[in-house]
Enzyme design. Structure first.
Site, short mmCIF file in Angstrom:
data_model
loop_
_atom_site.label_atom_id
_atom_site.label_comp_id
_atom_site.label_asym_id
_atom_site.label_seq_id
_atom_site.Cartn_x
_atom_site.Cartn_y
_atom_site.Cartn_z
N ASP A 164 0.80 -1.22 0.00
CA ASP A 164 0.00 0.00 0.00
C ASP A 164 0.84 1.28 0.00
O ASP A 164 0.35 2.34 -0.34
CB ASP A 164 -0.94 0.02 1.22
N HIS A 165 2.11 1.20 0.38
CA HIS A 165 2.93 2.41 0.48
C HIS A 165 3.65 2.73 -0.83
O HIS A 165 3.51 3.81 -1.38
CB HIS A 165 3.99 2.25 1.58
N ASP B 237 4.11 -0.93 11.28
CA ASP B 237 3.63 0.39 10.90
C ASP B 237 3.03 1.02 12.14
O ASP B 237 2.27 0.38 12.87
CB ASP B 237 2.58 0.29 9.79
N ARG C 92 -0.20 13.05 9.94
CA ARG C 92 1.11 13.65 10.21
C ARG C 92 1.34 14.84 9.29
O ARG C 92 1.07 14.75 8.10
CB ARG C 92 2.24 12.63 9.99
N SER D 266 7.02 7.38 12.87
CA SER D 266 6.80 6.08 12.26
C SER D 266 7.56 4.95 12.97
O SER D 266 8.37 5.17 13.85
CB SER D 266 7.26 6.12 10.80
N ARG E 211 9.44 2.90 11.16
CA ARG E 211 10.44 2.44 10.18
C ARG E 211 11.78 2.15 10.86
O ARG E 211 12.39 3.02 11.46
CB ARG E 211 10.59 3.46 9.04
C1 MIC Z 1 4.21 6.61 8.12
O1 MIC Z 1 3.03 6.93 8.15
O2 MIC Z 1 5.13 7.34 8.50
C2 MIC Z 1 4.55 5.23 7.60
C3 MIC Z 1 5.16 5.40 6.28
O3 MIC Z 1 3.36 4.49 7.44
C4 MIC Z 1 5.48 4.55 8.61
C5 MIC Z 1 6.06 3.29 8.15
C6 MIC Z 1 7.18 3.46 7.18
O4 MIC Z 1 7.98 4.36 7.30
O5 MIC Z 1 7.26 2.63 6.27
C7 MIC Z 1 4.83 4.30 9.96
O6 MIC Z 1 3.93 5.02 10.34
O7 MIC Z 1 5.28 3.42 10.71
FE1 SF4 Z 2 0.03 4.91 5.01
FE2 SF4 Z 2 1.39 5.67 7.18
FE3 SF4 Z 2 -0.09 7.40 5.80
FE4 SF4 Z 2 -1.28 5.54 7.19
S1 SF4 Z 2 0.00 7.18 8.01
S2 SF4 Z 2 -1.80 6.16 5.12
S3 SF4 Z 2 0.11 3.82 6.96
S4 SF4 Z 2 1.73 6.35 5.08
#
Ligand code: MIC
Ligand code: SF4
Length: 644
Positions: free
Chosen positions: A64-65, A119, A379, A535, A537
């Site tokens: 999905d990313h 995530d 975010r 996140s 990550r």
């Molecule tokens: C995000 O919203 O920052 C992400 C991308 O979903 C991350 C995960 C990632 O960096 O792949 C998260 O929230 O953990």
């Molecule tokens: Fe995707 Fe992270 Fe954004 Fe949620 S917050 S939509 S998991 S990138």
């Protein structure tokens, strides 16, 4: 004394430690999820553990990313994940099926179960009464292998909801109100448990919006009770059999109380560049906007989309505004297509995106220079949108849609009467985009398909006797993982290639950091409070590891990032006296003698700044298990040596 819902589920899953707040506990994990941007690493780590089949009740990998395929990298990663899933007993949600948290809530979440996901917004599952926690990929790999997941036994905050949201005031406004009161660090070490009469007025998707964005509080997770409304949602998803009623005991004792009267809330907005910088529409005043993005795991449910379609019906998006809409799942998109709401959106001029994270992670739709973008996301960290000087405001779908029509920040209450939006009695159910794994007997027939971009991940060395290293970078408070390891369309395709992605490490703060750190061979990063928020990550730990960072010394850490550092074998230390932060400059040399011995003797570590000639104390607040991991050089080495 009665138990909170959190305590009930955690104690039913306890496999290590005691339910003493502040102490480390190990819990059994029933379900896991991964997404593609963290998934490749998690599955490489799972492979390295040598476990043939996942031992969880259900593990699902979502794509999905990284869905913008501007080169071979993302497509190769998707293929790799798909083949690993087939072989090792994991369900594979194909690209197009939707955002992990939205789909998991719809199709797989079960009240009372534990879920960890690579995530940070995994707590979305708390909307149906799960203990759902965001974790690093390595922790998810261990859980897939049947290992326990370790957390600090949390404090439990009771959020008592009374009243009922007024028309055009949304679930998003509830969580923005909580963020305004508690801040982005207010939830650290805590689970946020929602109770009270007001709970009954909120549907499951609304509850999930609230638990989803609880991640921005730094909380371990958030949870709602499982009640009649949960049952109806599961029934409408054709899964009533997994329902069970769950709530806290009437005499449960909580550590903190937050009271919110839903009837008193008004539409709120999180202003740049932090989700807790919350103001009312009136406080912000006149704000001309350039872009509106609706979607993300926070606000992409059918209910959200039906509200948006209602607002857009028969109108046209303001000429100065670009409106994009990404429904959260194939189920949502398909239902919108069938009931005509999609056509309403298209007619109004919305740019319809695929069901994926998209603009939320900077995969397209970066705003114009200094562009003002209203987003229904969670975010708004600086640069995360892909435009360094973009100004991102976080809002509800109602507010976003109303503003897309007027071109200025608009209070949705000006829209007049609000219809009674209802969830359908039966959702459109078709799991044809979820590929089940192959039978265990046939797993040897599956070849794992690795693209050339997939490189081995770095593994730390055992802890040395002394650490003598220079401070390669000094940063301030609230450094997010988006600062440490930026995402976006250009960098995300490198998620399975740590040497390459490391070149962008801390790029938002100081582009010269990666080469300086590499030249130094070993170094120490110094930071302020709430370091690593955001996140899950693990790249924000693996890239520094690759660049030779041995210690990260800060005023305080965010939960998941600190665990990721330990997993990577990097020592997370905090200043015993925060004033010492000001006495260290970038390039100072710090010396920690006999670090292993110091760790064995307690939590206090003596550090000498040899450049400035003074000694100070730092703290390492870790469990014995975590210290063992550091001695071994991270979780993988620890698992290999102890066979745990
Ligand atoms: C995000 O919203 O920052 C992400 C991308 O979903 C991350 C995960 C990632 O960096 O792949 C998260 O929230 O953990
Ligand atoms: Fe995707 Fe992270 Fe954004 Fe949620 S917050 S939509 S998991 S990138």
């Amino acid at each position: 004394m009665g138990q909170t819902l959190t305590e009930k589920i955690l104690s039913a899953h306890l496999v290590d430690g005691k339910m003493v707040k502040g102490e480390e506990i190990g819990i059994r994990i029933d379900q896991t999820l991964t997404q593609d941007a963290t998934g490749t690493m998690a599955y490489l780590e799972f492979e390295a553990m040598g476990v043939p089949r996942v031992k969880t009740e259900r593990s699902v990998a979502y794509i999905d990313h990284n869905t913008l395929q501007s080169g071979f990298e993302n497509a190769d990663d998707h293929r790799f994940i798909g083949s690993v899933c087939k072989k090792h007993g994991i369900y594979f949600s194909r690209p197009g099926n939707g955002i992990c948290h939205q789909v998991h809530l719809e199709r797989f979440g079960i009240p009372g179960k534990t879920l960890i996901g690579s995530d940070s917004h995994t707590p979305t599952g708390g909307g149906i009464g799960m203990i759902a926690i965001g974790a690093g990929g390595m922790d998810v790999a261990v859980a897939m292998g049947g290992g326990a997941y370790y957390i600090t036994c949390p404090k439990v905050v009771k959020v008592e909801l009374t009243g009922k949201l007024r028309p055009w005031v949304a679930a998003k406004d509830v969580i923005l109100e909580v963020l305004k009161r508690l801040s982005v660090k207010g939830g650290v070490g805590k689970v946020i448990e929602y109770t009270g009469e007001g709970v009954k007025t909120l549907s499951v998707p609304e509850r999930a919006t609230i638990t989803n964005m609880g991640a921005e509080l730094g909380a371990t997770t958030s949870i709602f009770p499982s009640d009649e409304i949960t049952r109806q949602f599961l029934k409408a998803q054709g899964r009533e059999e997994v329902y069970q009623p769950l709530c806290a005991d009437a005499d449960a004792e909580y550590d903190e109380l937050v009271e919110i009267n839903l009837s008193e809330l008004e539409p709120l907005v999180a202003c740049p560049h932090s989700p807790d910088n919350v103001k009312s529409v009136a406080e912000i005043g006149n704000l001309k906007i350039d872009q509106v993005c609706i979607g993300s795991c926070t606000n992409s449910s059918l209910l959200d989309m039906l509200k948006v379609a209602h607002i857009l019906k028969g109108k046209t998006v303001h000429p100065d505004v670009s409106l994009s809409i990404a429904p959260g799942s194939k189920q949502v998109l398909n239902m919108l297509a069938k009931n005509g709401a999609l056509s309403v959106m298209i007619d109004a001029g919305a740019r319809i995106l695929e069901s994926a994270c998209g603009p939320c992670i900077g995969m397209g739709q970066a705003p114009n220079s200094k562009g003002i973008s209203l987003r229904t996301f969670n975010r708004n960290f600086e640069g995360r949108s892909g435009t360094k000087d973009g100004q991102i405001y976080l809002v509800s779908p109602e507010l976003a849609a109303a503003s897309a029509l007027t071109g200025v920040l608009t209070d949705p209450r000006t829209l007049g009467d609000m219809p009674d939006f209802q969830l359908p009695e039966l959702f459109e159910i078709n799991d044809n985009m979820v590929v089940p794994p192959i039978e265990a007997e046939k797993m040897d027939t599956v070849e794992v398909l690795r693209g050339p971009n997939i490189k081995p991940f770095p593994v730390a060395e055992a802890l040395p006797e002394d650490i003598v290293a220079k401070c390669s970078l000094k940063v301030g408070d609230n450094i997010t993982t988006d600062h440490i390891m930026p995402a976006g369309a250009k960098i995300l395709p490198l998620r399975s290639n740590i040497p390459e992605i490391s070149k962008y490490c801390f790029g938002v703060c100081d582009e010269s950091f990666p080469s300086r750190a590499l030249d130094m061979k070993k170094s120490i990063v110094v930071g302020g409070s709430n370091y690593g928020q955001g996140s899950s990550r693990e790249h924000a730990a693996l890239a520094p590891l690759y660049l030779g960072v041995k210690v990260v010394l800060t005023k305080s850490f965010a939960r998941i990032h600190m665990a990721n550092l330990v997993n990577a074998g990097i020592v997370p230390m905090t200043f015993a006296n925060e004033a010492d932060y000001d006495r260290i400059d970038q390039m100072d040399e710090l010396k920690i003698e006999k670090i292993g011995e110091q760790l064995k003797n307690g939590d206090t570590i003596v550090v000498t700044n040899t450049t400035k000639g003074f000694t100070f104390e730092a703290k390492v607040s870790l469990s014995e298990r975590q210290k063992e991991m550091l001695y071994a050089g991270g979780l993988l080495n620890y698992t290999r040596t102890t066979n745990k």
